[in-house]
Design a protein around this motif. Structure first.
Motif, PDB file in Angstrom:
ATOM      1  N   ASN A  10      -1.755   0.167   6.382  1.00 41.37           N
ATOM      2  CA  ASN A  10      -1.599   0.694   5.025  1.00 41.37           C
ATOM      3  C   ASN A  10      -0.133   0.935   4.693  1.00 41.37           C
ATOM      4  OD1 ASN A  10      -4.314   0.622   4.423  1.00 41.37           O
ATOM      5  ND2 ASN A  10      -4.675   2.685   5.181  1.00 41.37           N
ATOM      6  N   MET A  11       0.647   1.373   5.652  1.00 39.11           N
ATOM      7  CA  MET A  11       2.072   1.565   5.432  1.00 39.11           C
ATOM      8  C   MET A  11       2.738   0.218   5.128  1.00 39.11           C
ATOM      9  SD  MET A  11       2.890   4.280   8.459  1.00 39.11           S
ATOM     10  CE  MET A  11       4.652   4.082   8.361  1.00 39.11           C
ATOM     11  N   LEU A  12       2.347  -0.810   5.840  1.00 32.42           N
ATOM     12  CA  LEU A  12       2.921  -2.141   5.615  1.00 32.42           C
ATOM     13  C   LEU A  12       2.550  -2.689   4.248  1.00 32.42           C
ATOM     14  CD1 LEU A  12       2.346  -3.726   9.114  1.00 32.42           C
ATOM     15  CD2 LEU A  12       4.534  -3.095   8.111  1.00 32.42           C
ATOM     16  N   GLU A  13       1.321  -2.422   3.809  1.00 32.80           N
ATOM     17  CA  GLU A  13       0.881  -2.905   2.511  1.00 32.80           C
ATOM     18  C   GLU A  13       1.656  -2.266   1.367  1.00 32.80           C
ATOM     19  OE1 GLU A  13      -3.313  -2.216   2.369  1.00 32.80           O
ATOM     20  OE2 GLU A  13      -3.767  -4.058   3.434  1.00 32.80           O
ATOM     21  N   HIS A  14       2.213  -1.090   1.584  1.00 36.34           N
ATOM     22  CA  HIS A  14       2.910  -0.366   0.517  1.00 36.34           C
ATOM     23  C   HIS A  14       4.419  -0.421   0.679  1.00 36.34           C
ATOM     24  CE1 HIS A  14      -1.172   1.374   0.454  1.00 36.34           C
ATOM     25  NE2 HIS A  14      -0.986   1.211  -0.828  1.00 36.34           N
ATOM     26  N   ASP A  15       4.906  -1.414   1.394  1.00 35.48           N
ATOM     27  CA  ASP A  15       6.342  -1.557   1.590  1.00 35.48           C
ATOM     28  C   ASP A  15       7.032  -1.744   0.245  1.00 35.48           C
ATOM     29  OD1 ASP A  15       8.525  -3.934   3.224  1.00 35.48           O
ATOM     30  OD2 ASP A  15       8.782  -1.804   2.882  1.00 35.48           O
ATOM     31  N   ASN A  16       8.123  -1.026   0.067  1.00 33.93           N
ATOM     32  CA  ASN A  16       8.903  -1.113  -1.163  1.00 33.93           C
ATOM     33  C   ASN A  16      10.178  -1.882  -0.870  1.00 33.93           C
ATOM     34  OD1 ASN A  16      10.363  -0.757  -3.460  1.00 33.93           O
ATOM     35  ND2 ASN A  16      10.394   1.470  -3.399  1.00 33.93           N
ATOM     36  N   ASP A  57      -3.679   2.529  23.201  1.00 37.68           N
ATOM     37  CA  ASP A  57      -4.946   2.077  22.618  1.00 37.68           C
ATOM     38  C   ASP A  57      -5.424   2.970  21.481  1.00 37.68           C
ATOM     39  OD1 ASP A  57      -5.064  -0.063  24.345  1.00 37.68           O
ATOM     40  OD2 ASP A  57      -6.278   1.005  25.831  1.00 37.68           O
ATOM     41  N   ASP A  58      -5.011   4.227  21.470  1.00 37.73           N
ATOM     42  CA  ASP A  58      -5.519   5.166  20.463  1.00 37.73           C
ATOM     43  C   ASP A  58      -4.647   5.251  19.208  1.00 37.73           C
ATOM     44  OD1 ASP A  58      -3.391   6.374  21.713  1.00 37.73           O
ATOM     45  OD2 ASP A  58      -4.321   8.356  21.810  1.00 37.73           O
ATOM     46  N   ILE A  59      -3.731   4.315  19.027  1.00 36.47           N
ATOM     47  CA  ILE A  59      -2.863   4.334  17.853  1.00 36.47           C
ATOM     48  C   ILE A  59      -3.679   4.011  16.604  1.00 36.47           C
ATOM     49  CG2 ILE A  59      -2.148   1.927  17.952  1.00 36.47           C
ATOM     50  CD1 ILE A  59       0.727   3.068  17.303  1.00 36.47           C
ATOM     51  N   ASP A  60      -3.319   4.607  15.488  1.00 35.61           N
ATOM     52  CA  ASP A  60      -4.032   4.425  14.224  1.00 35.61           C
ATOM     53  C   ASP A  60      -3.527   3.159  13.531  1.00 35.61           C
ATOM     54  OD1 ASP A  60      -5.261   4.566  11.776  1.00 35.61           O
ATOM     55  OD2 ASP A  60      -4.846   6.693  11.476  1.00 35.61           O
ATOM     56  N   TYR A  61      -4.121   2.013  13.878  1.00 39.66           N
ATOM     57  CA  TYR A  61      -3.700   0.726  13.331  1.00 39.66           C
ATOM     58  C   TYR A  61      -3.897   0.673  11.815  1.00 39.66           C
ATOM     59  CZ  TYR A  61      -3.547  -0.910  18.124  1.00 39.66           C
ATOM     60  OH  TYR A  61      -3.244  -1.071  19.443  1.00 39.66           O
ATOM     61  N   GLU A  62      -4.968   1.295  11.339  1.00 39.80           N
ATOM     62  CA  GLU A  62      -5.242   1.274   9.901  1.00 39.80           C
ATOM     63  C   GLU A  62      -4.128   1.984   9.131  1.00 39.80           C
ATOM     64  OE1 GLU A  62      -8.642   2.817   6.813  1.00 39.80           O
ATOM     65  OE2 GLU A  62      -9.251   2.169   8.810  1.00 39.80           O
ATOM     66  N   LYS A  63      -3.638   3.088   9.659  1.00 40.56           N
ATOM     67  CA  LYS A  63      -2.551   3.811   9.001  1.00 40.56           C
ATOM     68  C   LYS A  63      -1.287   2.953   8.963  1.00 40.56           C
ATOM     69  CE  LYS A  63      -0.216   8.248   8.917  1.00 40.56           C
ATOM     70  NZ  LYS A  63      -0.244   9.618   9.393  1.00 40.56           N
ATOM     71  N   ILE A  64      -0.982   2.278  10.053  1.00 40.74           N
ATOM     72  CA  ILE A  64       0.193   1.400  10.078  1.00 40.74           C
ATOM     73  C   ILE A  64       0.009   0.250   9.100  1.00 40.74           C
ATOM     74  CG2 ILE A  64       1.512  -0.231  11.497  1.00 40.74           C
ATOM     75  CD1 ILE A  64       1.061   1.676  13.851  1.00 40.74           C
ATOM     76  N   GLY A  86      13.735  -0.234  -1.327  1.00 41.94           N
ATOM     77  CA  GLY A  86      14.079   0.996  -0.632  1.00 41.94           C
ATOM     78  C   GLY A  86      12.949   1.406   0.287  1.00 41.94           C
ATOM     79  N   ASP A  87      13.155   2.487   1.038  1.00 40.55           N
ATOM     80  CA  ASP A  87      12.124   2.987   1.930  1.00 40.55           C
ATOM     81  C   ASP A  87      11.652   1.882   2.876  1.00 40.55           C
ATOM     82  OD1 ASP A  87      10.478   4.942   2.990  1.00 40.55           O
ATOM     83  OD2 ASP A  87       8.825   4.460   1.650  1.00 40.55           O
ATOM     84  N   ASP A  88      12.585   1.261   3.559  1.00 38.41           N
ATOM     85  CA  ASP A  88      12.304   0.118   4.425  1.00 38.41           C
ATOM     86  C   ASP A  88      11.253   0.468   5.469  1.00 38.41           C
ATOM     87  OD1 ASP A  88      14.441  -2.132   6.317  1.00 38.41           O
ATOM     88  OD2 ASP A  88      12.295  -2.153   5.984  1.00 38.41           O
ATOM     89  N   ILE A  89      10.182  -0.295   5.522  1.00 40.59           N
ATOM     90  CA  ILE A  89       9.076  -0.014   6.431  1.00 40.59           C
ATOM     91  C   ILE A  89       9.514  -0.101   7.885  1.00 40.59           C
ATOM     92  CG2 ILE A  89       8.153  -2.360   6.516  1.00 40.59           C
ATOM     93  CD1 ILE A  89       6.129   0.897   6.469  1.00 40.59           C
ATOM     94  N   LEU A  90      10.451  -0.986   8.202  1.00 39.47           N
ATOM     95  CA  LEU A  90      10.909  -1.080   9.584  1.00 39.47           C
ATOM     96  C   LEU A  90      11.622   0.194  10.008  1.00 39.47           C
ATOM     97  CD1 LEU A  90      12.148  -4.758   9.713  1.00 39.47           C
ATOM     98  CD2 LEU A  90       9.996  -3.830  10.545  1.00 39.47           C
ATOM     99  N   ASP A  91      12.422   0.769   9.114  1.00 38.62           N
ATOM    100  CA  ASP A  91      13.063   2.049   9.420  1.00 38.62           C
ATOM    101  C   ASP A  91      12.019   3.137   9.619  1.00 38.62           C
ATOM    102  OD1 ASP A  91      15.605   0.966   9.282  1.00 38.62           O
ATOM    103  OD2 ASP A  91      15.884   1.528   7.177  1.00 38.62           O
TER     104      ASP A  91
END
Length: 79
Positions: free
Chosen positions: A54-60, A45-52, A63-68
């Motif tokens: 934001n990471m998804l929004e900046h997927d390239n 429950d305490d996971i930082d959803y906003e950080k995740i 390269g730098d595959d977000i799933l990896d």
């Protein structure tokens, strides 16, 4: 209902799996998504959803595959 877009490589694998299992492509995709998404119940429950998010929004896509990155994140944590 939700529409899902698959790249050509994944779509080909879905077609192959459909033939091998005698299921429709929709059933293969739904089953695969369900198997992976049901694990969300195990997310703390305490996971930082906003950080995740934001990471998804900046997927390239080049390269730098977000799933990896998410796999590494799950193994090592945020810090």
């Amino acid at each position: 209902m939700l529409n899902v877009s698959l790249n050509d490589d994944v779509a080909e694998k879905v077609k192959i799996m459909s033939k091998l299992t005698d299921r429709t492509p929709e059933e293969v995709v739904n089953d695969t998504l369900w198997e992976n998404l049901r694990k969300i119940e195990d997310v703390p429950d305490d996971i930082d959803y906003e950080k995740i998010w934001n990471m998804l929004e900046h997927d390239n896509p080049e390269g730098d595959d977000i799933l990896d990155n998410l796999v590494r994140l799950g193994e090592r944590g945020f810090d």
